[in-house]
Design an enzyme around this catalytic site. Structure first.
Site: not given
Ligand code: NAD
Ligand code: UDP
Length: 328
Positions: A150, A193, A196, A212
């Site tokens: 990527y 996002v 979660f 985290g």
């Protein structure tokens, strides 16, 4: 100059995906004719189903690794899976999508003398040592790691865009997009996002990779699309690259805490292994976008998360009722 007079004809590759479908909506709302070319690898029919009866919209199932011959005035090249889970699934296809896809779309733009915009990425900065990242920073990318298909693919695409500009005088634009979120993110693509929010809504543990404490800066989709369209309309002597992203930086743990608070979830945080080469920090320097495009991301994370939570809540309800009906 418009090829067909009247309406502008715009090709959006990857137009059935998350960002692409929002862009298509905006272009059609302002009266453009849109051709959406997508191989549906991570695209979803639900993202474009509302457009199928619209005379300004046309869908073409096409893989950008193959040449395409169509007549358009402008090209937005967005085709490429964006989540690490999906782009690592078939890394060779990802590299081909980025490199062959860029060559094919640039060749099309060259034949048509059409303006072409590339959806590049903050991943070209890799795991950055400069913080926040300015467009002048050359990045720190592992060329042989699992993210390279990527990252290096997108870097090579930027090279090709500039070579077509230098060699053929092509009118190019390059946007370096930072983590963007919102409605229509692919449910299963593993981005932080959507992961979660779905975990919080279903009461599953929230999966924190590593400690985290790594950071990201999250841009709401509506802001991003506005930035992309402004870049496309910017003067020809400005090719970019230009950062498009929200400058508010959060740790992944802070993101998890906000999602739990906004959903009122009982989910607990659990630690999971950190993926290889996961960038430690990421924040755009967005001054160039302010200066050249008079653009900045204005949606605060809480507000954007609320819209995204509403979307996933409705989607989960819809899926539940489909399952219930099927079980009857
Ligand atoms: P997405 O996965 O939702 O959409 C990508 C779309 O491209 C999908 O519809 C997929 O089917 C299509 N596609 C993939 N390979 C293709 C191929 N070979 N030929 C034709 N179509 C193909 O991802 P997204 O978040 O909408 O990202 C869109 C673009 O923006 C990508 O180029 C991505 O690299 C870039 N970008 C996105 C983000 C982000 O946070 N969302 C950040 C940086 C860059
Ligand atoms: N991440 C996480 N839990 C998840 C998914 C992702 O902690 O369930 C982390 C991931 O390791 C990374 C950050 O969130 O540090 C952003 O990941 P994402 O895949 O959304 O985007 P990218 O890594 O490409 O910025």
């Amino acid at each position: 100059m418009r090829m067909f007079g009247g309406r502008k004809r715009v090709l959006v590759t990857g137009g059935a995906g998350f960002l692409g479908s929002h862009l298509v909506d905006r272009l059609i709302a302002r009266g453009d004719e849109v051709l959406c070319a997508d191989n549906m690898f991570t695209g979803d029919k639900r993202n474009i189903v509302h457009l199928l009866d619209n005379s300004l919209f046309e869908f073409l199932r096409h893989d950008v690794t193959n040449p395409l011959s169509v007549e358009v005035d402008e090209i937005y090249n967005l085709a490429c899976p964006a989540s690490p889970f999906h782009y690592q699934h078939d890394s060779i296809q990802t590299a081909k999508t980025n490199v062959l896809g860029a060559i094919n779309m640039l060749s099309l733009a060259q034949r048509l003398r059409a303006r072409i915009l590339q959806a590049s990425t903050s991943e070209v900065y890799g795991d950055p040592t400069e913080h926040p990242q300015k467009e002048s920073y050359w990045g720190r990318v592992n060329p042989i790691g699992p993210r390279a298909c990527y990252d290096e693919g997108k870097r090579c695409a930027e090279t090709l865009f500039f070579d077509f500009r230098r060699q053929h005088g092509l009118d190019i634009k390059i946007a370096r997009i930072f983590n963007t979120y919102g409605p229509r993110m692919n449910v299963g693509d593993g981005r932080v996002v959507s992961n979660f929010i779905i975990q919080a809504l279903t009461g599953e543990p929230i999966t924190i990779f590593g400690d985290g404490e790594q950071t990201r800066s999250f841009c709401y989709v509506d802001d991003l699309i506005e930035g992309l369209m402004r870049l496309m309309d910017a003067p020809a002597d400005f090719p970019g690259p230009i950062n498009l992203g929200n400058e508010d930086e959060f740790t992944i743990r802070e993101l998890a805490e906000q999602v739990i608070e906004l959903t009122g979830s009982v989910s607990k945080l659990v630690s999971c292994p950190l993926p290889e080469d996961d960038p430690r920090q990421r924040q755009p320097d967005a001054n160039l976008a302010r200066e050249v495009l008079d653009w900045e991301a204005t949606t605060r994370l809480r507000e954007g998360l609320r819209h995204t939570i509403d979307y996933f809540e409705a989607l989960l309800k819809e899926e539940q009722s489909i399952e219930l009906n099927a079980a009857k």
